[in-house]
Design an enzyme around this catalytic site. Structure first.
Site, PDB file in Angstrom:
ATOM      1  CG  ASN A  13       1.852  -0.187   0.630  1.00 19.00           C
ATOM      2  OD1 ASN A  13       1.575  -0.505   1.787  1.00 19.00           O
ATOM      3  ND2 ASN A  13       2.405  -1.022  -0.231  1.00 19.00           N
ATOM      4  CD1 TRP A  14       1.261   5.134   4.623  1.00 20.63           C
ATOM      5  CD2 TRP A  14       0.393   5.052   6.689  1.00 20.63           C
ATOM      6  NE1 TRP A  14       0.546   6.284   4.827  1.00 20.63           N
ATOM      7  CE2 TRP A  14       0.000   6.266   6.085  1.00 20.63           C
ATOM      8  CE3 TRP A  14      -0.045   4.774   7.992  1.00 20.63           C
ATOM      9  CZ2 TRP A  14      -0.805   7.206   6.742  1.00 20.63           C
ATOM     10  CZ3 TRP A  14      -0.839   5.703   8.642  1.00 20.63           C
ATOM     11  CH2 TRP A  14      -1.215   6.907   8.022  1.00 20.63           C
ATOM     12  CE  LYS A  15       5.912  -0.721   0.291  1.00 19.87           C
ATOM     13  NZ  LYS A  15       7.024  -1.027  -0.587  1.00 19.87           N
ATOM     14  CG  HIS A  99       2.673  -4.679  -2.626  1.00 17.56           C
ATOM     15  ND1 HIS A  99       3.976  -5.071  -2.435  1.00 17.56           N
ATOM     16  CD2 HIS A  99       2.703  -3.343  -2.842  1.00 17.56           C
ATOM     17  CE1 HIS A  99       4.764  -3.994  -2.529  1.00 17.56           C
ATOM     18  NE2 HIS A  99       4.010  -2.935  -2.769  1.00 17.56           N
ATOM     19  CD  GLU A 101       7.089  -4.608  -0.394  1.00 15.09           C
ATOM     20  OE1 GLU A 101       6.238  -4.304   0.466  1.00 15.09           O
ATOM     21  OE2 GLU A 101       7.843  -3.774  -0.934  1.00 15.09           O
ATOM     22  CD  GLU A 171       3.308  -0.877  -6.460  1.00 10.98           C
ATOM     23  OE1 GLU A 171       3.462   0.236  -5.974  1.00 10.98           O
ATOM     24  OE2 GLU A 171       3.246  -1.915  -5.769  1.00 10.98           O
ATOM     25  N   GLY A 177      11.124   0.604  -3.680  1.00  8.59           N
ATOM     26  CA  GLY A 177      12.010   0.818  -2.543  1.00  8.59           C
ATOM     27  C   GLY A 177      13.483   0.863  -2.908  1.00  8.59           C
ATOM     28  CB  SER A 217      11.528   4.685  -6.542  1.00  7.89           C
ATOM     29  OG  SER A 217      12.125   3.594  -5.854  1.00  7.89           O
ATOM     30  N   GLY A 238       5.100   4.091  -1.558  1.00  2.75           N
ATOM     31  CA  GLY A 238       5.569   3.464  -0.323  1.00  2.75           C
ATOM     32  C   GLY A 238       6.313   4.477   0.525  1.00  2.75           C
ATOM     33  N   GLY A 239       7.645   4.471   0.413  1.00  2.00           N
ATOM     34  CA  GLY A 239       8.502   5.290   1.272  1.00  2.00           C
ATOM     35  C   GLY A 239       8.069   6.740   1.400  1.00  2.00           C
TER      36      GLY A 239
HETATM   37  P1  PGA Z   1       8.132   2.648  -2.863  1.00  2.00           P
HETATM   38  O1  PGA Z   1       7.025   1.492  -2.722  1.00  2.00           O
HETATM   39  O2  PGA Z   1       7.405   3.928  -3.219  1.00  2.00           O
HETATM   40  O3  PGA Z   1       8.792   2.724  -1.520  1.00  2.00           O
HETATM   41  O4  PGA Z   1       9.055   2.239  -3.962  1.00  2.00           O
HETATM   42  C1  PGA Z   1       5.958   1.420  -3.619  1.00  2.00           C
HETATM   43  C2  PGA Z   1       5.073   0.240  -3.267  1.00  2.00           C
HETATM   44  O5  PGA Z   1       5.599  -0.814  -2.881  1.00  2.00           O
HETATM   45  O6  PGA Z   1       3.841   0.322  -3.373  1.00  2.00           O
END
Ligand code: PGA
Length: 256
Positions: A13-15, A99, A101, A171, A177, A217, A238-239
């Protein structure tokens, strides 16, 4: 609950990161290194603006394209929104829905998530449906209760046949993050609970086949421990998905 082997699914997930050019370059690096990984499904989810450029790189490859969100209506006066059909025509196979977010920053409700899932499935996109509790909810021992409400609402009105190809992602919000990761046991126990909810609604056949990703994470150094848990079938990253090397290292951990 079951010993049936499920094919791991690793999604990035590149956000809100990468220009189309940067996304194309990242997709290319992922693609080059993914050749040695035939035994899992890989998905990359760039921002909307990068879908076209990334799709061009991925055409004909085994890495699938996913979007990070979509609207529940098929078209109309919804300024700024993107429809399932638009995503399909760009070559998307998956779409991340619900998600945290989207839920916390953009006010998406369980009802919105449910409508989006219906629309995605009707149109032919495979949703990756996210659920998870906040730190406060975990600390007040409400994790299972929160996840139960989210899963029941998300899957309301979905038929057994539609569950094929749908992916769930657990999640915990406090792990996204933050560098703080659920222990493998904490994560697996919620995954097990989610699988039991799917069994209650759709039966053992569906619950033993459905893939449940962990997200929050995930990094190369914790991936193996998490991904070797019996109810964890992949990761939503994500990251660490913004570097091809770390994304691929996590994918390798899923099949090692
Ligand atoms: P993260 O994000 O790996 O940066 O914690 C995961 C996500 O939001 O899908």
């Amino acid at each position: 609950m079951t010993s049936e082997k499920r094919r791991p699914i690793i999604a990035g997930n590149w956000k809100m990161n990468t220009t189309p050019e940067e996304g194309a370059a990242l997709a290319e690096s992922v693609l080059n290194q993914s050749m040695q990984l035939p035994d899992l499904d890989m998905v990359v989810c760039p921002p909307f603006t990068g879908l076209h450029a990334v799709a061009e790189r991925l055409t004909g490859s085994s890495v699938s394209l996913g979007a990070q969100d979509m609207h529940w209506e098929s078209d109309g006066a919804y300024t700024g929104a993107i429809s399932a059909k638009m995503l399909l025509t760009l070559g998307c196979r998956h779409v991340i829905l619900g998600h945290s977010e989207r839920r916390t920053i953009f006010g998406e409700s369980d009802d919105h998530v449910n409508r989006k899932i219906h629309q995605a499935l009707t149109t032919g996109l495979l949703p990756i449906v996210c659920v998870g509790e906040s730190l406060d909810e975990r600390e007040s021992r409400r994790t299972e209760q929160v996840v139960t409400v989210q899963i029941r609402a998300a899957l309301s009105g979905i038929s057994e046949g539609q569950m094929e190809g749908l992916v769930l992602a657990y999640e915990p919000i406090w792990a996204i993050g933050t560098g703080r990761v659920a222990t493998p046991e904490q994560a697996n126990s919620v995954h097990h609970h989610i699988r039991s909810l799917v069994e209650a609604q759709f039966g053992a056949h569906v619950s033993s086949a459905i893939r449940i990703q962990y997200g929050g994470s995930v990094k190369p150094d914790n991936a193996h421990e998490l991904l070797s848990q019996p109810d964890i079938d992949g990761a939503l990253i994500g990251g660490a998905s913004l570097e091809a090397d770390s994304f691929i290292a996590i994918a390798q951990a899923a099949v090692s």
